[in-house]
Every structure is written in C-alpha cells, then in structure tokens.
Design a protein around this motif. Structure first.
Motif, PDB file in Angstrom:
ATOM      1  N   THR A   1       4.917  40.789  37.253  1.00  0.00           N
ATOM      2  CA  THR A   1       5.810  40.189  38.256  1.00  0.00           C
ATOM      3  C   THR A   1       7.259  40.607  38.027  1.00  0.00           C
ATOM      4  OG1 THR A   1       5.942  38.172  36.898  1.00  0.00           O
ATOM      5  CG2 THR A   1       4.303  38.220  38.657  1.00  0.00           C
ATOM      6  N   ASP A   2       7.670  40.766  36.770  1.00  0.00           N
ATOM      7  CA  ASP A   2       9.027  41.224  36.481  1.00  0.00           C
ATOM      8  C   ASP A   2       9.248  42.635  37.021  1.00  0.00           C
ATOM      9  OD1 ASP A   2       9.616  38.861  35.250  1.00  0.00           O
ATOM     10  OD2 ASP A   2       9.391  39.611  33.206  1.00  0.00           O
ATOM     11  N   ALA A   3       8.247  43.493  36.864  1.00  0.00           N
ATOM     12  CA  ALA A   3       8.368  44.857  37.388  1.00  0.00           C
ATOM     13  C   ALA A   3       8.494  44.839  38.910  1.00  0.00           C
ATOM     14  CB  ALA A   3       7.167  45.700  36.966  1.00  0.00           C
ATOM     15  N   GLY A   4       7.741  43.958  39.570  1.00  0.00           N
ATOM     16  CA  GLY A   4       7.860  43.831  41.017  1.00  0.00           C
ATOM     17  C   GLY A   4       9.238  43.348  41.434  1.00  0.00           C
ATOM     18  N   ALA A   5       9.782  42.411  40.672  1.00  0.00           N
ATOM     19  CA  ALA A   5      11.123  41.903  40.975  1.00  0.00           C
ATOM     20  C   ALA A   5      12.178  42.985  40.780  1.00  0.00           C
ATOM     21  CB  ALA A   5      11.436  40.699  40.089  1.00  0.00           C
ATOM     22  N   ILE A   6      11.985  43.842  39.788  1.00  0.00           N
ATOM     23  CA  ILE A   6      12.942  44.925  39.534  1.00  0.00           C
ATOM     24  C   ILE A   6      12.964  45.906  40.705  1.00  0.00           C
ATOM     25  CG2 ILE A   6      13.344  46.965  38.099  1.00  0.00           C
ATOM     26  CD1 ILE A   6      12.314  45.269  35.720  1.00  0.00           C
ATOM     27  N   THR A   7      11.784  46.286  41.206  1.00  0.00           N
ATOM     28  CA  THR A   7      11.745  47.219  42.335  1.00  0.00           C
ATOM     29  C   THR A   7      12.385  46.605  43.573  1.00  0.00           C
ATOM     30  OG1 THR A   7       9.518  46.465  42.950  1.00  0.00           O
ATOM     31  CG2 THR A   7       9.664  48.329  41.447  1.00  0.00           C
TER      32      THR A   7
ATOM     33  N   MET B   1      22.389  48.653  41.452  1.00  0.00           N
ATOM     34  CA  MET B   1      21.329  49.623  41.725  1.00  0.00           C
ATOM     35  C   MET B   1      21.006  50.449  40.481  1.00  0.00           C
ATOM     36  SD  MET B   1      21.259  52.876  44.311  1.00  0.00           S
ATOM     37  CE  MET B   1      21.721  54.012  43.000  1.00  0.00           C
ATOM     38  N   ILE B   2      22.038  50.890  39.773  1.00  0.00           N
ATOM     39  CA  ILE B   2      21.831  51.687  38.558  1.00  0.00           C
ATOM     40  C   ILE B   2      21.097  50.873  37.495  1.00  0.00           C
ATOM     41  CG2 ILE B   2      23.000  52.864  36.666  1.00  0.00           C
ATOM     42  CD1 ILE B   2      22.997  54.376  39.292  1.00  0.00           C
ATOM     43  N   GLU B   3      21.474  49.607  37.363  1.00  0.00           N
ATOM     44  CA  GLU B   3      20.809  48.746  36.376  1.00  0.00           C
ATOM     45  C   GLU B   3      19.340  48.560  36.722  1.00  0.00           C
ATOM     46  OE1 GLU B   3      21.107  44.173  34.593  1.00  0.00           O
ATOM     47  OE2 GLU B   3      22.421  44.837  36.217  1.00  0.00           O
ATOM     48  N   ALA B   4      19.051  48.288  37.989  1.00  0.00           N
ATOM     49  CA  ALA B   4      17.658  48.099  38.411  1.00  0.00           C
ATOM     50  C   ALA B   4      16.864  49.393  38.273  1.00  0.00           C
ATOM     51  CB  ALA B   4      17.614  47.603  39.856  1.00  0.00           C
ATOM     52  N   ARG B   5      17.492  50.516  38.561  1.00  0.00           N
ATOM     53  CA  ARG B   5      16.819  51.818  38.401  1.00  0.00           C
ATOM     54  C   ARG B   5      16.424  52.036  36.945  1.00  0.00           C
ATOM     55  NH1 ARG B   5      16.569  57.464  39.307  1.00  0.00           N
ATOM     56  NH2 ARG B   5      17.336  58.618  37.507  1.00  0.00           N
ATOM     57  N   ARG B   6      17.332  51.733  36.025  1.00  0.00           N
ATOM     58  CA  ARG B   6      17.054  51.913  34.607  1.00  0.00           C
ATOM     59  C   ARG B   6      15.906  51.004  34.152  1.00  0.00           C
ATOM     60  NH1 ARG B   6      17.174  55.940  31.885  1.00  0.00           N
ATOM     61  NH2 ARG B   6      15.071  55.250  31.441  1.00  0.00           N
ATOM     62  N   LEU B   7      15.897  49.774  34.633  1.00  0.00           N
ATOM     63  CA  LEU B   7      14.827  48.838  34.279  1.00  0.00           C
ATOM     64  C   LEU B   7      13.487  49.294  34.847  1.00  0.00           C
ATOM     65  CD1 LEU B   7      16.686  45.433  34.802  1.00  0.00           C
ATOM     66  CD2 LEU B   7      16.060  46.489  32.631  1.00  0.00           C
ATOM     67  N   ARG B   8      13.511  49.852  36.066  1.00  0.00           N
ATOM     68  CA  ARG B   8      12.261  50.353  36.669  1.00  0.00           C
ATOM     69  C   ARG B   8      11.687  51.498  35.851  1.00  0.00           C
ATOM     70  NH1 ARG B   8      11.696  54.654  39.990  1.00  0.00           N
ATOM     71  NH2 ARG B   8      13.905  54.651  40.577  1.00  0.00           N
ATOM     72  N   LEU B   9      12.530  52.423  35.440  1.00  0.00           N
ATOM     73  CA  LEU B   9      12.050  53.547  34.640  1.00  0.00           C
ATOM     74  C   LEU B   9      11.514  53.080  33.290  1.00  0.00           C
ATOM     75  CD1 LEU B   9      14.854  56.197  35.370  1.00  0.00           C
ATOM     76  CD2 LEU B   9      12.610  55.951  36.444  1.00  0.00           C
TER      77      LEU B   9
END
Length: 262
Positions: free
Chosen positions: A77-83, A171-179
């Motif tokens: 669920t955390d990964a879904g929230a990050i995207t 956006m950059i923070e969320a991108r880093r978390l997604r990767l």
C-alpha cells in the motif's frame, strides 16, 4: 535465486503451493504412520504432550506469519501511495507551468510530458521485470535547469515560481521513493522461516493416532490448504510492481489523458 517465480502467473504459483503442501502432508503422513508411528509409545500422557506442543508450534508460526503478512501489505500500500503522490505532483506541476510566460511554458510542459510518457511506456515495464529504471533523468534535469534559471518579474510570478519549485521537489522525492520500492521484498531468511515453519507445523500433525485415517487426512489437507493460502497471499504482494497484482501506471495515465494529451 528464485526471482523468476514472480514472473509466473499467480494461478500457477497458487496451484503449485497447494499441491506441494498437500503432497508433503499426505506423503509424510503415510510414511510416518507406516514406519515411525508404530515404533513410538504414545499413551494418553504422550498424546496430551503432543497436543500441547502442536498448539505451541501453530501459535508461534501463526504469529510470525501474521506479522510478515501485515508488513508485506503495508509495503504494498505504501508503494501505491508513492506512485499516486508522484503522479499528483506531476499534475500540479503541469497546471502551474501554465502560468509561466512563453517560450518557457511550452518548454517546461513538453519536458514534463516526455517524462510521464517515459514512466508509462518504458519505466513501468522495467519495474514489472524487477529492474530499476535508469532513464528519465534527462527530462527531470531539463525541467530543473529551466526552473532554476527562470527569473520571475512580478509578485504573482514569484509566488507561482515558489509553489512550482515546491511541487517539483515533491515529485523528485516521490520518484526516488518509487525507484527504491522496485527492489522491495522479503529477504531470504524470512522466506526460510515461512516455508520451514509451514513444514514443521504440518509435520507436528503426524504424531496423532486417529482411528479413521481418512478423517485425519482430510483435516491435515485442510490445514495445508489454509497455510498455503496465507503463503500465497504473502508471495503475491511481496513485490509491489511485479506479478498479476503488481501496481499499474494508472495514476500517471490518468494525469496524461486529462491534462497532457493533445
């Protein structure tokens, strides 16, 4: 080592888990009942002790698996929230860029459009294969360079520029978390605990003498199926971007269709 299993269809994985556990419990019960159980002296006192030990094993295994399952679900669920967070930040950025003067506005929006197209069409297939995407850096750097060098001339532009920089940072923070989430998964020792714990728990049912062997077989098979379903759920959600239940680029596609599609 077993990373390829996450590329198989979930129906195949689920069937394999149930068949292996049921085969283990039926084969083990047959061998144990024929060759080992007759040699053991199992009276009333031994039966009470065996029952208590089996309950203890089941309690500890159930607790361990429950904690692991909750952790896996939380990670998923955390990964879904990050995207969703990254897609939302992109949408906010695209709207705010509409307040910039030309030609900066068109250039920024074009770079952002190319970035989200890359995420949908190239990055996501790589993530589904368990690979960390390496692209998209050029588009992000170009947007950053244009934002940093832009000099607002009015108070309105200054406020807009500050909000745009803040959204870009999100956006950059969320991108880093997604990767980072692409390679998220249970480590090998935890999978060892899950699998070996299931085998130990099922093996503890072999020490009971039941008059009707058919009743015992039905009960141990039902227990094996239940444990197998729990292992299946953990497996299906262990890698947030992989498998049939892997996260989809729907938030990005929605932003692209509603805001960017020309």
């Amino acid at each position: 080592m077993f990373d390829f299993l996450f590329d198989l269809h979930l129906a195949v994985i689920g069937a394999a888990i149930l068949i292996l556990l049921c085969g283990f419990v039926l084969g083990g019960l047959a061998i144990f009942s024929r060759y080992i159980l007759p040699r053991l002296k199992l009276g009333p006192e031994e039966s009470v002790f065996t029952s208590a030990m089996m309950q203890a094993i089941m309690v500890f295994y159930g607790l361990a698996v429950a904690l692991i399952a909750v952790s896996v679900w939380q990670t998923y669920t955390d990964a879904g929230a990050i995207t969703s967070r990254e897609a939302t930040a992109i949408g906010v950025l695209y709207r705010q860029m509409g307040g910039y003067p030309e030609p900066v506005r068109s250039q920024l929006r074009q770079e952002l459009r190319e970035y989200i197209e890359y995420v949908i069409n190239e990055a996501w297939p790589q993530q589904r294969r368990g690979e960390v995407p390496r692209g998209g850096v050029k588009e992000v750097n170009d947007v950053e360079a244009k934002l940093v060098t832009f000099e607002p001339t009015t108070e309105g532009q200054k406020l807009l520029h500050a909000e745009t920089l803040r959204a870009f940072g999100q956006m950059i923070e969320a991108r880093r978390l997604r990767l980072d989430a692409v390679l998220t998964g249970l480590p090998g020792p935890l999978w060892f605990v899950i699998v070996s714990g299931a085998l130990v728990s099922l093996s503890s049912t072999f020490f009971f003498q039941v008059e009707d062997p058919f009743v015992q077989k039905v009960q141990v098979v039902l227990l094996a199926i239940f444990i197998g379903m729990i292992i299946f759920i953990i497996f299906a959600l262990d890698r947030p971007f992989r498998g049939d239940l892997g996260l989809q680029p729907s938030p990005y596609q929605l932003i692209y269709d509603q805001l960017m599609k020309e």
